[in-house]
Design a protein around this motif. Structure first.
Motif, short mmCIF file in Angstrom:
data_model
loop_
_atom_site.label_atom_id
_atom_site.label_comp_id
_atom_site.label_asym_id
_atom_site.label_seq_id
_atom_site.Cartn_x
_atom_site.Cartn_y
_atom_site.Cartn_z
N GLU A 230 87.07 68.92 54.53
CA GLU A 230 85.86 69.20 55.29
C GLU A 230 84.62 69.14 54.40
O GLU A 230 83.58 68.59 54.79
CB GLU A 230 85.96 70.57 55.96
CG GLU A 230 86.88 70.61 57.16
CD GLU A 230 86.35 69.80 58.34
OE1 GLU A 230 85.15 69.47 58.36
OE2 GLU A 230 87.15 69.50 59.24
N LEU A 231 84.73 69.71 53.21
CA LEU A 231 83.59 69.66 52.29
C LEU A 231 83.30 68.23 51.87
O LEU A 231 82.12 67.83 51.73
CB LEU A 231 83.87 70.52 51.06
CG LEU A 231 83.95 72.04 51.31
CD1 LEU A 231 84.30 72.76 50.01
CD2 LEU A 231 82.64 72.56 51.87
N PHE A 232 84.34 67.42 51.68
CA PHE A 232 84.14 66.02 51.32
C PHE A 232 83.44 65.26 52.44
O PHE A 232 82.48 64.52 52.20
CB PHE A 232 85.48 65.36 50.99
CG PHE A 232 85.39 63.88 50.83
CD1 PHE A 232 84.85 63.32 49.67
CD2 PHE A 232 85.82 63.03 51.84
CE1 PHE A 232 84.75 61.94 49.53
CE2 PHE A 232 85.74 61.66 51.70
CZ PHE A 232 85.19 61.11 50.55
N ARG A 236 80.01 63.53 52.04
CA ARG A 236 80.04 62.07 51.95
C ARG A 236 79.74 61.38 53.27
O ARG A 236 79.06 60.35 53.29
CB ARG A 236 81.42 61.64 51.46
CG ARG A 236 81.57 60.15 51.19
CD ARG A 236 80.75 59.73 49.98
NE ARG A 236 80.98 58.33 49.67
CZ ARG A 236 80.36 57.30 50.28
NH1 ARG A 236 79.49 57.54 51.23
NH2 ARG A 236 80.62 56.07 49.94
N LEU A 237 80.25 61.92 54.37
CA LEU A 237 80.16 61.22 55.64
C LEU A 237 79.33 61.95 56.67
O LEU A 237 79.23 61.51 57.80
CB LEU A 237 81.57 60.97 56.20
CG LEU A 237 82.53 60.21 55.28
CD1 LEU A 237 83.90 60.12 55.92
CD2 LEU A 237 81.99 58.81 54.99
#
Length: 298
Positions: A230-232, A236-237
């Protein structure tokens, strides 16, 4: 229903921890590894012309896949979460043995944690410790909050120091353990083995606690990995909707929910792993079964 489960060719631990967590993690695997890509889970096995055979083969393959996935999650949760807790606080047997030392409430437990961290990361740090610290980096605020606010009740020993001293006395007298038992973590292995083999009631309770804390430990890893994803995605997205896949959703809300789920699972693991150890200690220290064995030893 329980009798039917007990007649299955698997132990309760297999059904709950391996199959249960494996099935629970399947939507998350699909969610974080396949969503937004031009791939999906393989279709139902279709090598045979008979659809019922294809379905049976697919179900067996799915069952084995879920079982293996559950094993992998359990193994990694032991390495990344359980051993991380052991390095910063100590195993439950270590906490129990410290009840023989005069304490001062939560201040004493904070001092135990500080000494443990200093010993683990300053005096005997390993590469595995660094890997665990990095893996748990997103949830360190939870550990910090537990330390700052003194939420130690789920891991603090609830049995009398006199019981622990009775156990140590019995170990010294009848098992020839003459060294400093309090500072040797291997004493609990003797207690655990004796109760598992000689005390049917305590063994049954210990097994129930083992299943429960194994479940919470595996769930902790599932939520930890979900937090990482979720953090990524958030960074990022811009976030991917967890429930409403047609829109971005609310990434902050998802992260808050996952943090809460991780905290509950962490406390559940700590509570029931402690109760597992306490059940063994109290049975070994107070049970008349071992009194009879002591009389025979004389």
């Amino acid at each position: 229903m329980i009798d039917k489960v007990n007649r299955l060719p698997f132990a309760n631990y297999d059904v709950v921890v391996y199959f249960g967590v494996g099935i629970f993690s399947l939507p998350l695997v699909s969610r974080y590894s396949l969503l937004g890509r031009d791939v999906s889970f393989p279709p139902i096995f279709g090598a045979y012309s008979d659809g019922s055979i294809n379905l049976a083969v697919s179900l067996v393959a799915l069952a084995f896949g879920v079982y293996i996935l559950g094993h992998a999650i359990s193994l990694m949760s032991s390495f990344l979460i359980e051993q991380f807790i052991y390095r910063i606080v100590g195993p439950p047997s270590h906490v129990i043995s410290r009840t023989c030392i005069p304490s001062a409430g939560s201040f004493s437990f904070r001092r135990l944690i500080r000494n443990r961290i200093a010993s683990s990361y300053r005096d005997s740090r390993t590469n595995a410790d660094i890997v665990r610290l990095i893996a748990n980096a997103p949830v360190l605020p939870i550990y910090t909050a537990i330390y700052v606010f003194g939420f130690f009740g789920f891991y603090q020993c609830k049995i009398s120091p006199s019981v622990v001293l009775r156990v140590f006395g019995r170990l010294r007298m009848y098992f020839d353990l003459e060294y400093d038992i309090i500072n040797d973590k291997r004493w609990f292995k003797v207690v655990e083995y004796a109760c598992a083999n000689d005390h049917a009631v305590a063994s049954a309770k210990m097994y129930n606690y083992l299943v429960i804390y194994g479940l919470f430990r595996s769930l902790s890893l599932v939520f930890l990995v979900s937090i990482w994803f979720e953090l990524f995605y958030w960074w990022r997205l811009g976030g991917i909707g967890f429930v409403d896949q047609s829109g971005p959703g609310n990434p902050l809300l998802r992260v808050v929910v996952l943090y809460g789920a991780y905290g509950i699972s962490l406390m559940g693991y700590g509570k029931f792993s402690r109760r597992y150890a306490e059940e063994a200690v109290q049975a070994f220290g107070l049970s008349m079964i071992f009194d009879q064995k002591d009389s025979g030893a004389r």
